[in-house]
Design a protein around this motif. Structure first.
Motif, PDB file in Angstrom:
ATOM      1  N   PRO A 508      12.729  18.566 -17.706  1.00  0.00           N
ATOM      2  CA  PRO A 508      13.150  18.467 -18.450  1.00  0.00           C
ATOM      3  C   PRO A 508      12.330  19.717 -19.959  1.00  0.00           C
ATOM      4  CG  PRO A 508      12.651  16.598 -17.708  1.00  0.00           C
ATOM      5  CD  PRO A 508      12.087  17.747 -16.946  1.00  0.00           C
ATOM      6  N   ARG A 509      13.682  19.745 -20.816  1.00  0.00           N
ATOM      7  CA  ARG A 509      13.736  20.312 -22.218  1.00  0.00           C
ATOM      8  C   ARG A 509      13.707  19.892 -23.452  1.00  0.00           C
ATOM      9  NH1 ARG A 509      14.877  24.709 -22.242  1.00  0.00           N
ATOM     10  NH2 ARG A 509      13.238  26.125 -23.936  1.00  0.00           N
ATOM     11  N   ASP A 510      13.114  20.041 -24.514  1.00  0.00           N
ATOM     12  CA  ASP A 510      14.153  19.175 -25.055  1.00  0.00           C
ATOM     13  C   ASP A 510      15.485  20.389 -25.859  1.00  0.00           C
ATOM     14  OD1 ASP A 510      12.945  16.916 -25.625  1.00  0.00           O
ATOM     15  OD2 ASP A 510      11.380  18.039 -26.428  1.00  0.00           O
ATOM     16  N   GLU A 511      14.904  21.582 -25.348  1.00  0.00           N
ATOM     17  CA  GLU A 511      16.283  22.345 -26.330  1.00  0.00           C
ATOM     18  C   GLU A 511      17.181  22.364 -25.483  1.00  0.00           C
ATOM     19  OE1 GLU A 511      12.966  22.816 -25.958  1.00  0.00           O
ATOM     20  OE2 GLU A 511      11.784  23.440 -26.809  1.00  0.00           O
ATOM     21  N   LEU A 512      17.387  22.068 -24.420  1.00  0.00           N
ATOM     22  CA  LEU A 512      18.350  22.092 -23.508  1.00  0.00           C
ATOM     23  C   LEU A 512      20.378  21.826 -24.056  1.00  0.00           C
ATOM     24  CD1 LEU A 512      19.986  22.204 -20.703  1.00  0.00           C
ATOM     25  CD2 LEU A 512      19.832  20.343 -20.650  1.00  0.00           C
ATOM     26  N   PRO A 513      19.934  20.894 -25.371  1.00  0.00           N
ATOM     27  CA  PRO A 513      21.529  20.502 -26.138  1.00  0.00           C
ATOM     28  C   PRO A 513      21.668  21.912 -27.249  1.00  0.00           C
ATOM     29  CG  PRO A 513      19.832  18.956 -26.293  1.00  0.00           C
ATOM     30  CD  PRO A 513      19.147  19.573 -25.424  1.00  0.00           C
ATOM     31  N   GLU A 514      20.647  22.430 -27.945  1.00  0.00           N
ATOM     32  CA  GLU A 514      21.429  23.486 -28.530  1.00  0.00           C
ATOM     33  C   GLU A 514      21.803  24.816 -27.270  1.00  0.00           C
ATOM     34  OE1 GLU A 514      18.076  21.827 -28.749  1.00  0.00           O
ATOM     35  OE2 GLU A 514      18.737  20.826 -31.203  1.00  0.00           O
ATOM     36  N   GLU A 515      21.111  25.012 -26.440  1.00  0.00           N
ATOM     37  CA  GLU A 515      21.738  25.881 -25.462  1.00  0.00           C
ATOM     38  C   GLU A 515      22.901  25.855 -24.785  1.00  0.00           C
ATOM     39  OE1 GLU A 515      17.793  26.194 -22.811  1.00  0.00           O
ATOM     40  OE2 GLU A 515      16.184  27.173 -24.270  1.00  0.00           O
ATOM     41  N   ILE A 516      22.498  24.555 -24.824  1.00  0.00           N
ATOM     42  CA  ILE A 516      24.341  24.617 -23.935  1.00  0.00           C
ATOM     43  C   ILE A 516      25.520  24.919 -25.275  1.00  0.00           C
ATOM     44  CG2 ILE A 516      24.797  22.130 -24.925  1.00  0.00           C
ATOM     45  CD1 ILE A 516      24.993  23.505 -21.491  1.00  0.00           C
ATOM     46  N   ASP A 517      24.785  24.565 -26.539  1.00  0.00           N
ATOM     47  CA  ASP A 517      25.773  24.543 -27.310  1.00  0.00           C
ATOM     48  C   ASP A 517      25.849  26.797 -27.357  1.00  0.00           C
ATOM     49  OD1 ASP A 517      26.560  22.821 -28.249  1.00  0.00           O
ATOM     50  OD2 ASP A 517      25.569  22.811 -29.811  1.00  0.00           O
TER      51      ASP A 517
END
Length: 537
Positions: A508-517
C-alpha cells in the motif's frame, strides 16, 4: 460421526488431542516446518551474528597463538573455562558450526518452496477484475468516443511491459487485466539466495583453506612446509601435503613511527622487502609487502601482520668457545614495543644456560639509573635486560617446548656476590662477563616481520554473494508490484464507450490515487482525446 470443524479451524479440545497424538512422522514434519520458517531463519541469522562477537575481542588460536598464551597468563581463572567452551576457536567450535548448519538448512528450506511459488506465479495469468471498482484504493472512469478495441490497444501501450490479459465476456464488456512488479519477489529471492552463497563460500574456505603464522628476521628465509610455521591451522579437508612449494627471504623490515606531535609513536609505515620464488628452480623476484598489500602466490597469500626487534646476541661459555650467536626474537607486549624474549644455550659448558628478559627500543632510567620503560617504539636507545639460569633446559626430554618460554623446573637462578639475581644490561656493542666464566655480547639489532600465510578457496564466492544480495535488496525495495484493470463497455445507440480503471498496489502507498490520475491522463493521450469528461472515485 466426528466433530464438525467450522471455518477450517479445530476447536480447542481437538487441537489438544491432536497435539498429544502426533506420530513420529507428523512430529518430524512439524519440526521441519518450524525450522524452515522465515522467522526461524531470521532468528538463526541474528544468533550467528551474536555468536561471532566473542571472536572479535577474545584472541583466537590460528590467528595469534601468542595472544592466547598471554590471555591465559593474565586471566588464569577465566581462561580455562573459556577454553573449555571453545571461545579461543569460536569459528570452528561445535556450537558455532551447529548454528551455521542450521541456518543453511533453514534458508534452503525457506527458499525452495518460495521459488516454486514464484515460478507458479510467473506462469499464472493476471487475476480477474473486481466487480465494483469504486471499492478499490484508486479508481477512475471516463467516457470516450473510441471503440472498445481502441481502448484495449491504448491500455496495452500505456501499461508498457506489464503482463496483460484481455478477456471479452461476450456481452459488450471487455476487461484488460495487467500485473507488473514481479522483480520485487525475484529480488527478494536473490537476496536470500545470496546469503546461502555467502555461507557456502565461507564454509568452503573453512573446510579446504589453511592459515599459518611465521616470524622471520631480516636476512632469514621461509619455505612453505609445515615444520617452518610457528602457528598453523587448517580446515578438516585440507591435506598438509598439498602446501604449495613457494619460499621467500626477508631482505629488510622497515618500520617508521611519528617522531613528535600528539600522534608521537603512532605507526607511519610497516613494510617488508622480500625476495621470493614461487616454485623451486624459478628465478627469484622481489616484492614489497605492506598493510593491505599482500604477496599473492599460487596457492597462498603472504600478509604482513606485525613486526618487532630481534637483538643479535653472542654467548661464550667458561671455555671461551662461542656457543650461541643468533638473532633472538623479542615479542612486543605493548604499543611502545617493550618486548620479552628467551635465550637458550644448550651447548654451554659445564652447564646449559638460559636467559630470560626484556628489550626496550628507547630505554629511559629512573632516578637511581635503572632502566624502567621505553618511551618510543623506534630504536633510539635500545637496551636488553636479562637474568640468567643454569641447569637442564629440558630440551633432551623429547617434549616439545615453545622457543618463547624458558622451562625453569630443572634450572637454578644465578646470583651475584650479594645473593641477588644476577642482572644483565646491554646496549649495542656492549659485553658483560658472566659468573663462572664466559660472556654475553649485544652484537647487532635486527627487526623481524610477523607474516601470515593463508589460502582461502572460493574467496570470490562470498563477494559475488554480497554483490547479488545488494542488487536483490535494491530490487525488493524499489520495485512496486501493481495490478491494474481497465474495463471498457460499448455504449448503446451510438453513445460513448464507458472506460473504468482501477489499480491495487500489493504494497500500500498513499501516492496511488494521484498516480491513477496520471495514468488516466496518459490513457486519454493514447486515445487521442485530451479533454474528456472524467470522474475519479
Amino acid at each position: 460421526m466426528g466433530r464438525r470443524i467450522r471455518g477450517g479451524r479445530m476447536s480447542a479440545p481437538t487441537r489438544e488431542r491432536r497435539a498429544s497424538e502426533l506420530s513420529s512422522r507428523e512430529f518430524l514434519r512439524w519440526m521441519w516446518r518450524q525450522l524452515t520458517s522465515m522467522r526461524t531463519a531470521l532468528f538463526l541469522l541474528l544468533l550467528l551474528a551474536v555468536a561471532a562477537v566473542p571472536g572479535s575481542f577474545i584472541p583466537q588460536r590460528g590467528v595469534d597463538e601468542r595472544a592466547v598464551e598471554l590471555f591465559f597468563i593474565d586471566h588464569p581463572t577465566a581462561a580455562p573455562i573459556l577454553d573449555a567452551l571453545g571461545f579461543f576457536s569460536v569459528y570452528s567450535s561445535p556450537w558455532f558450526s551447529a548454528i551455521y548448519l542450521l541456518l543453511m538448512v533453514s534458508l534452503v528450506g525457506c527458499i525452495v518452496p518460495r521459488m516454486t511459488v514464484y515460478a507458479r506465479a510467473l506462469r499464472a495469468r493476471p487475476p480477474r477484475a473486481p466487480r465494483n471498482f469504486s471499492r478499490m484504493p484508486a479508481s477512475g472512469s471516463f467516457e470516450i468516443s473510441a471503440s472498445v478495441e481502441e481502448v484495449m490497444q491504448a491500455g496495452r501501450r500505456a501499461l508498457g511491459r506489464a503482463r496483460i490479459d484481455v478477456v471479452d465476456d461476450g456481452s459488450g464488456t471487455t476487461e484488460l487485466r495487467a500485473e507488473k512488479g514481479y522483480l520485487r519477489e525475484f529480488g527478494n529471492l536473490v537476496f536470500h539466495v545470496s546469503i546461502v552463497v555467502v555461507l557456502v563460500g565461507v564454509a568452503v574456505g573453512s573446510l579446504w583453506g589453511y592459515r599459518g603464522a611465521v616470524i622471520v628476521t631480516e636476512g632469514g628465509g621461509f619455505s612453505n612446509t609445515l615444520s617452518q610455521y610457528n602457528e598453523f591451522s587448517s580446515g578438516p579437508l585440507f591435506d598438509a601435503e598439498d602446501l604449495p612449494p613457494f619460499s621467500f627471504r626477508v631482505d629488510r623490515m622497515i618500520a617508521e613511527f611519528q617522531p613528535e606531535g600528539p600522534q608521537r609513536g603512532a605507526p607511519k609505515l610497516f613494510q617488508a622487502d622480500v625476495t621470493y620464488t614461487e616454485r623451486p628452480g624459478e628465478d627469484p623476484e622481489q616484492y614489497e609487502i605492506y598493510v593491505n598489500h599482500p604477496l599473492s602466490l599460487d596457492g597462498g597469500s603472504v600478509f604482513l601482520v606485525g613486526q618487532g626487534y630481534a637483538p643479535v646476541l653472542r654467548v661464550t661459555d667458561s671455555t671461551g668457545a662461542v656457543v650461541f650467536e643468533d638473532a633472538v626474537v623479542f615479542l612486543p607486549t605493548d604499543g611502545s614495543y617493550e618486548s620479552q624474549g628467551v635465550v637458550k644455550v644448550p651447548d654451554a659448558q659445564p652447564e646449559q644456560i638460559g636467559f630470560q628478559g626484556f628489550f626496550l627500543p628507547t630505554a629511559v632510567s629512573t632516578g637511581d639509573g635503572a632502566p624502567s620503560t621505553s618511551i618510543y617504539p623506534g630504536a633510539v636507545n635500545p637496551l636488553v635486560g636479562l637474568r640468567m639460569w643454569t641447569g637442564d633446559l629440558g630440551l633432551d626430554d623429547g617434549v616439545p617446548q615453545s622457543v618463547y618460554v624458558l622451562e625453569k623446573d630443572q634450572m637454578t637462578p644465578v646470583t651475584d656476590e650479594n645473593g641477588e639475581p644476577f642482572n644483565i644490561s646491554l646496549s649495542p656493542g656492549q659485553v658483560q662477563e658472566l659468573p663462572g666464566g664466559g660472556s654475553i655480547e649485544f652484537v647487532d639489532l635486527k627487526r623481524f616481520a610477523r607474516l601470515q600465510v593463508a589460502q582461502t578457496p572460493a574467496m570470490t564466492l562470498p563477494l559475488v554473494g554480497v554483490s547479488l544480495g545488494v542488487l536483490g535488496l535494491i530490487a525488493s525495495l524499489m520495485v512496486r508490484p501493481r495490478r491494474t484493470w481497465i474495463r471498457a463497455r460499448s455504449g448503446e445507440d451510438g453513445s460513448p464507450t464507458v472506460v473504468e480503471v482501477a489499480a491495487l498496489d500489493r504494497v500500500p502507498r498513499d501516492e496511488l490515487p494521484e498516480e491513477i490520475d496520471d495514468f488516466l491522463a496518459q490513457l486519454r493521450m493514447e486515445l487521442g482525446d485530451s479533454t474528456p469528461e472524467e470522474s475519479r472515485a
